[in-house]
Design a protein around this motif. Structure first.
Motif, PDB file in Angstrom:
ATOM      1  N   GLY A  75      56.332 -56.444 -91.393  1.00  0.00           N
ATOM      2  CA  GLY A  75      55.299 -57.201 -90.694  1.00  0.00           C
ATOM      3  C   GLY A  75      54.115 -56.348 -90.307  1.00  0.00           C
ATOM      4  O   GLY A  75      53.458 -56.587 -89.289  1.00  0.00           O
ATOM      5  N   LEU A  76      53.811 -55.345 -91.145  1.00  0.00           N
ATOM      6  CA  LEU A  76      52.739 -54.404 -90.838  1.00  0.00           C
ATOM      7  C   LEU A  76      51.756 -54.313 -91.992  1.00  0.00           C
ATOM      8  O   LEU A  76      52.056 -54.706 -93.124  1.00  0.00           O
ATOM      9  CB  LEU A  76      53.317 -53.009 -90.562  1.00  0.00           C
ATOM     10  CG  LEU A  76      54.296 -52.877 -89.390  1.00  0.00           C
ATOM     11  CD1 LEU A  76      54.839 -51.449 -89.339  1.00  0.00           C
ATOM     12  CD2 LEU A  76      53.618 -53.241 -88.079  1.00  0.00           C
ATOM     13  N   ALA A  77      50.592 -53.768 -91.689  1.00  0.00           N
ATOM     14  CA  ALA A  77      49.587 -53.452 -92.694  1.00  0.00           C
ATOM     15  C   ALA A  77      49.394 -51.946 -92.731  1.00  0.00           C
ATOM     16  O   ALA A  77      49.885 -51.223 -91.849  1.00  0.00           O
ATOM     17  CB  ALA A  77      48.268 -54.154 -92.373  1.00  0.00           C
ATOM     18  N   LEU A  78      48.678 -51.460 -93.733  1.00  0.00           N
ATOM     19  CA  LEU A  78      48.454 -50.019 -93.835  1.00  0.00           C
ATOM     20  C   LEU A  78      47.772 -49.457 -92.596  1.00  0.00           C
ATOM     21  O   LEU A  78      48.035 -48.315 -92.187  1.00  0.00           O
ATOM     22  CB  LEU A  78      47.610 -49.712 -95.082  1.00  0.00           C
ATOM     23  CG  LEU A  78      48.304 -49.907 -96.436  1.00  0.00           C
ATOM     24  CD1 LEU A  78      47.304 -49.731 -97.576  1.00  0.00           C
ATOM     25  CD2 LEU A  78      49.460 -48.912 -96.586  1.00  0.00           C
ATOM     26  N   CYS A  79      46.913 -50.246 -91.971  1.00  0.00           N
ATOM     27  CA  CYS A  79      46.197 -49.776 -90.779  1.00  0.00           C
ATOM     28  C   CYS A  79      47.119 -49.586 -89.576  1.00  0.00           C
ATOM     29  O   CYS A  79      46.723 -48.974 -88.578  1.00  0.00           O
ATOM     30  CB  CYS A  79      45.059 -50.732 -90.434  1.00  0.00           C
ATOM     31  SG  CYS A  79      45.591 -52.418 -90.051  1.00  0.00           S
ATOM     32  N   ASP A  80      48.336 -50.094 -89.654  1.00  0.00           N
ATOM     33  CA  ASP A  80      49.293 -49.936 -88.554  1.00  0.00           C
ATOM     34  C   ASP A  80      50.105 -48.652 -88.669  1.00  0.00           C
ATOM     35  O   ASP A  80      50.906 -48.334 -87.771  1.00  0.00           O
ATOM     36  CB  ASP A  80      50.268 -51.125 -88.518  1.00  0.00           C
ATOM     37  CG  ASP A  80      49.558 -52.447 -88.293  1.00  0.00           C
ATOM     38  OD1 ASP A  80      48.703 -52.503 -87.389  1.00  0.00           O
ATOM     39  OD2 ASP A  80      49.861 -53.410 -89.020  1.00  0.00           O
ATOM     40  N   LEU A  81      49.931 -47.924 -89.759  1.00  0.00           N
ATOM     41  CA  LEU A  81      50.725 -46.727 -89.997  1.00  0.00           C
ATOM     42  C   LEU A  81      50.051 -45.486 -89.429  1.00  0.00           C
ATOM     43  O   LEU A  81      48.834 -45.433 -89.245  1.00  0.00           O
ATOM     44  CB  LEU A  81      50.935 -46.529 -91.504  1.00  0.00           C
ATOM     45  CG  LEU A  81      51.606 -47.664 -92.277  1.00  0.00           C
ATOM     46  CD1 LEU A  81      51.586 -47.359 -93.770  1.00  0.00           C
ATOM     47  CD2 LEU A  81      53.038 -47.869 -91.786  1.00  0.00           C
ATOM     48  N   ASP A  82      50.868 -44.470 -89.190  1.00  0.00           N
ATOM     49  CA  ASP A  82      50.353 -43.169 -88.748  1.00  0.00           C
ATOM     50  C   ASP A  82      50.342 -42.143 -89.877  1.00  0.00           C
ATOM     51  O   ASP A  82      49.777 -41.058 -89.723  1.00  0.00           O
ATOM     52  CB  ASP A  82      51.209 -42.632 -87.595  1.00  0.00           C
ATOM     53  CG  ASP A  82      51.112 -43.499 -86.359  1.00  0.00           C
ATOM     54  OD1 ASP A  82      49.997 -43.619 -85.823  1.00  0.00           O
ATOM     55  OD2 ASP A  82      52.146 -44.061 -85.935  1.00  0.00           O
ATOM     56  N   GLY A  83      50.991 -42.457 -90.995  1.00  0.00           N
ATOM     57  CA  GLY A  83      51.017 -41.522 -92.108  1.00  0.00           C
ATOM     58  C   GLY A  83      51.937 -42.004 -93.205  1.00  0.00           C
ATOM     59  O   GLY A  83      52.604 -43.041 -93.079  1.00  0.00           O
ATOM     60  N   ILE A  84      51.951 -41.238 -94.307  1.00  0.00           N
ATOM     61  CA  ILE A  84      52.789 -41.557 -95.467  1.00  0.00           C
ATOM     62  C   ILE A  84      53.641 -40.351 -95.791  1.00  0.00           C
ATOM     63  O   ILE A  84      53.120 -39.259 -96.057  1.00  0.00           O
ATOM     64  CB  ILE A  84      51.940 -41.910 -96.704  1.00  0.00           C
ATOM     65  CG1 ILE A  84      50.911 -42.988 -96.371  1.00  0.00           C
ATOM     66  CG2 ILE A  84      52.812 -42.348 -97.863  1.00  0.00           C
ATOM     67  CD1 ILE A  84      49.519 -42.611 -96.794  1.00  0.00           C
TER      68      ILE A  84
END
Length: 365
Positions: A75-84
């Motif tokens: 339920g997230l988008a890339l903008c919700d992440l802190d890193g890969i």
């Protein structure tokens, strides 16, 4: 003081499973928000093992779809992440490159940091995600390509006590299955067949138990099974279902005996550190074998050490373990950039001589 919250996307493509996952650290504990694994067993079934070129092409086709599904399930988008976090080695270089290039593409588009993860560290740190043992703890990393005893001193410090000098147990299981006409992957097939067999019928060796230390060898055990099979075929003109079950049972118990004794030795060395709460963990695909787990538990109980075995889904290759290893490194400020390099070989303990393959490409383990 407010506990930090870190959310990472993890990518894994080092062998024949394409995987993506989203893992979050919140309140001091990790949670898997999603985990997607696209297996390739059907693609390699006709070849009796993983074909690197086929695996690499499948990773390229599937990895972006796995990322999309992992984000949707979380339920997230890339903008919700802190890193890969991405497996940067060791592994089949074509597959590793597919994951690293995907991570770089996302990072270039979003500005998110990349965390290049050693696949072995992903396995070794999985107990921290599931059971949160304190450092240092002892882990037996036992999989298709690797087998080693590691003291996990910190998220980026690993001390190897010993490991296989030839075949890994998972590789030996796969070859045993192939010799006996069983399907791949060999581990589950041999374990299922062994359930109905007599482990005492064939006298298989227990390699290296006559030598001190924690190193292991499984190549001779595989050869012994081949000779036992050929002996039965020569005597009876073929293998019955009972013969095959007995061969599997004898092979499996031999592997379990070796791992149990070597684990006892590794525990003795680990306990010299006097950890406040000693923990012995198993990780990797072969850790899913119930017979092997059953042999290791009493060894730990006798030593007064807590035994930790992650859920079966986290023993085999997955991206949740890569995301978690990324979180551990993110907390230490250990991030990478777009110059991250894919590595076919990447030992965890660089302070010890290579066990296998110190050629032009570097040490495998």
């Amino acid at each position: 003081m407010t506990e930090e919250t870190i959310t990472l996307l993890g990518l894994e493509s080092s062998c024949d499973d394409t995987a993506a996952a989203v893992v979050r650290l919140s309140g001091g504990r990790g949670a898997i928000l999603s985990s997607v694994v696209a297996g390739q067993a059907e693609l390699h079934a006709a070849f009796g093992g993983v074909v690197p070129e086929i695996a690499a092409r499948a990773h390229v086709e599937k990895i972006d779809l796995c990322v999309e599904e992992a984000l949707m399930r979380a339920g997230l988008a890339l903008c919700d992440l802190d890193g890969i976090a991405v497996t940067a080695g060791p592994g089949l270089i074509g597959g590793v490159l597919a994951g690293v290039m995907c991570a770089k593409g996302i990072a270039a588009a979003t500005g998110l940091p990349i965390l290049g993860i050693n696949h072995l560290a992903g396995h070794a740190l999985t107990p921290r995600l599931t059971d949160d043992p304190a450092f240092p703890y002892l882990v037996l990393l036992v999989s298709g390509g690797h087998c080693q005893f590691l003291i996990v001193e910190d998220a980026d410090r690993f001390r190897r006590l010993g490991g296989t000098i030839d075949d890994a147990p998972g590789e030996a299981f796969d070859k045993t299955a192939k010799l006996l006409g069983l399907p791949q992957p060999g581990g589950p097939a041999v374990e299922a067949e062994a359930a109905g067999g007599d482990p005492a019928r064939f006298a298989f060796p227990r390699p290296l138990l006559d030598r001190p230390g924690c190193d292991l060898s499984f190549s001779g055990l595989k050869t012994a099974l081949l000779r036992a099979r050929d002996g039965v075929v020569a005597e009876r003109g073929g293998l019955t279902r009972a013969d095959r079950a007995d061969l599997c049972a004898g092979f499996q118990v031999a592997v379990a005996d070796v791992l149990a004794e070597k684990s006892r030795r590794a525990l003795s060395e680990y306990l010299l550190l006097a950890p406040e709460v000693p923990v012995f963990a198993v990780a990797g695909g072969v850790a899913a074998n119930a017979a092997i787990r059953g042999r290791l538990q009493p060894v730990c109980a006798k030593a007064g050490v807590r035994f930790v075995a992650p859920p079966l889904a986290l023993c085999t290759d997955n991206a949740a373990m890569i995301a978690w290893a990324g979180i551990e490194r993110f907390r230490l400020g250990l991030t990478d950039g777009l110059d991250l390099v894919a590595r076919p070989r990447w030992p965890l303990d660089l302070g010890r001589p290579a066990l296998i393959g110190g050629g032009k490409k570097g040490a495998k383990a």
